[in-house]
Design a protein around this motif. Structure first.
Motif, short mmCIF file in Angstrom:
data_model
loop_
_atom_site.label_atom_id
_atom_site.label_comp_id
_atom_site.label_asym_id
_atom_site.label_seq_id
_atom_site.Cartn_x
_atom_site.Cartn_y
_atom_site.Cartn_z
N VAL A 94 0.84 -1.21 0.00
CA VAL A 94 0.00 0.00 0.00
C VAL A 94 0.87 1.25 0.00
N ILE A 95 1.88 1.29 0.85
CA ILE A 95 2.73 2.47 0.99
C ILE A 95 3.55 2.70 -0.27
N GLY A 96 4.07 1.63 -0.83
CA GLY A 96 4.78 1.72 -2.09
C GLY A 96 6.14 2.38 -2.02
N ALA A 97 6.84 2.25 -0.88
CA ALA A 97 8.19 2.81 -0.77
C ALA A 97 9.13 2.08 -1.72
N ILE A 98 10.20 2.75 -2.11
CA ILE A 98 11.21 2.11 -2.96
C ILE A 98 11.82 0.92 -2.23
N HIS A 99 12.14 1.11 -0.94
CA HIS A 99 12.68 0.03 -0.10
C HIS A 99 11.88 -0.04 1.19
N THR A 100 11.60 -1.25 1.64
CA THR A 100 10.95 -1.44 2.94
C THR A 100 11.84 -2.34 3.78
N ILE A 101 12.11 -1.88 5.00
CA ILE A 101 13.01 -2.57 5.91
C ILE A 101 12.19 -3.14 7.07
N PRO A 102 12.18 -4.46 7.25
CA PRO A 102 11.47 -5.04 8.41
C PRO A 102 12.28 -4.84 9.68
N ILE A 103 11.59 -4.44 10.75
CA ILE A 103 12.23 -4.25 12.06
C ILE A 103 11.32 -4.81 13.14
N HIS A 104 11.78 -4.77 14.41
CA HIS A 104 10.94 -5.14 15.56
C HIS A 104 10.33 -6.52 15.32
N MET A 105 11.22 -7.55 15.26
CA MET A 105 10.81 -8.87 14.79
C MET A 105 10.41 -9.85 15.87
N LYS A 106 11.08 -9.78 17.00
CA LYS A 106 10.88 -10.81 18.02
C LYS A 106 11.20 -10.24 19.39
N PRO A 107 10.24 -10.28 20.32
CA PRO A 107 10.52 -9.72 21.66
C PRO A 107 11.78 -10.35 22.26
N GLY A 108 12.63 -9.50 22.83
CA GLY A 108 13.83 -9.97 23.49
C GLY A 108 14.99 -10.26 22.55
N ALA A 109 14.81 -10.01 21.26
CA ALA A 109 15.88 -10.28 20.29
C ALA A 109 16.14 -9.03 19.47
N LEU A 110 17.41 -8.81 19.15
CA LEU A 110 17.75 -7.69 18.28
C LEU A 110 17.24 -7.92 16.86
N PHE A 111 17.23 -9.21 16.44
CA PHE A 111 17.00 -9.51 15.03
C PHE A 111 16.68 -11.00 14.89
N ASP A 112 15.86 -11.34 13.93
CA ASP A 112 15.59 -12.73 13.60
C ASP A 112 15.48 -12.85 12.08
N ARG A 113 16.50 -13.44 11.46
CA ARG A 113 16.54 -13.48 9.99
C ARG A 113 15.39 -14.28 9.40
N GLN A 114 15.01 -15.36 10.04
CA GLN A 114 13.92 -16.19 9.50
C GLN A 114 12.61 -15.39 9.46
N ILE A 115 12.32 -14.66 10.53
CA ILE A 115 11.10 -13.83 10.55
C ILE A 115 11.24 -12.71 9.52
N ALA A 116 12.41 -12.10 9.44
CA ALA A 116 12.63 -11.02 8.47
C ALA A 116 12.39 -11.52 7.04
N GLN A 117 12.84 -12.73 6.74
CA GLN A 117 12.68 -13.27 5.39
C GLN A 117 11.25 -13.66 5.08
N SER A 118 10.42 -13.81 6.12
CA SER A 118 9.01 -14.12 5.87
C SER A 118 8.21 -12.87 5.49
N PHE A 119 8.83 -11.71 5.64
CA PHE A 119 8.24 -10.47 5.17
C PHE A 119 8.57 -10.34 3.68
N VAL A 120 7.52 -10.13 2.88
CA VAL A 120 7.70 -10.10 1.43
C VAL A 120 7.28 -8.74 0.91
N SER A 121 8.16 -8.12 0.15
CA SER A 121 7.85 -6.79 -0.39
C SER A 121 8.76 -6.52 -1.58
N LYS A 122 8.21 -5.87 -2.58
CA LYS A 122 9.05 -5.37 -3.66
C LYS A 122 10.00 -4.35 -3.04
N GLY A 123 11.28 -4.49 -3.31
CA GLY A 123 12.24 -3.57 -2.71
C GLY A 123 12.57 -3.86 -1.26
#
Length: 197
Positions: free
Chosen positions: A156-185
């Protein structure tokens, strides 16, 4: 060119082309060594407002809901060459009256710092027309929208790039959850990764 450093969870640092240092939702990770000119706090949950991590330059501006969301009106600020517009951010866990996102314009580009949120009408009514270069969206699915809903918001927003953040409580980052986010760019950043804007 400006830079964006992802620190982890919902925290990141932006440095403009002329050296203005902006922190968004300081809490997680590393990279707090540069003194702050501007701090954007989306809401007062403790994982978004740890100002004790920062050294503030004289005259540092701190924006938070109580200073930029007054009587239901989303305010704006101009700081040096940076334009900041507060925007709606809310869901079942985040009160509309005490949470904001920010639309930041700097160095000729627009960045959508969503804060903690799920889909809002503002995304389709306004943000979709803003020609946003970077949108940063939470995807944890517990306190915010899940990756599937965030993917729809990104479309909907249509940004050139979309960065997933705030993935898992208590963790800085979770690549598997990040990769489950799908977006052009889609742009996946791990903590300590920095990009040129």
């Amino acid at each position: 060119m400006g830079k964006l450093l992802y620190q982890g969870h919902g925290s990141y640092r932006i440095v403009t082309d002329n050296g203005i240092v902006i922190y968004v939702d300081p809490f997680a990770g590393e990279g707090y060594d540069l003194p702050a000119d501007l701090v954007l706090v989306s809401h007062e949950h403790p994982d978004h407002n740890k100002l004790s991590l920062l050294n503030q330059k004289k005259g540092c501006t701190i924006l938070r809901p109580e200073t930029i969301l007054i009587g239901g009106v989303y305010g704006s600020r101009k700081i040096d060459d940076i334009s900041i517009q507060a925007v709606p951010a809310y869901n079942a866990k985040h009160d509309k009256n005490h949470c904001v996102g920010y639309l930041i314009e700097l160095d000729g580009i627009k960045i959508y710092a969503s804060g903690d949120t799920s889909f809002t009408d503002y995304m389709s009514d306004v943000l979709s027309k803003e020609k946003i270069a970077y949108a940063l969206l939470p995807i944890d699915g517990i306190f915010n929208m899940n990756p599937e809903e965030a993917s729809k918001c990104a479309e909907v927003i249509g940004a050139i790039h979309t960065i997933p953040i705030h993935m898992k409580p208590g963790a800085l980052f979770d690549r598997q959850i990040a990769q489950s986010f799908v977006s052009k760019g889609r742009l996946i950043l791990a903590p300590k990764e920095e990009i040129i804007l």
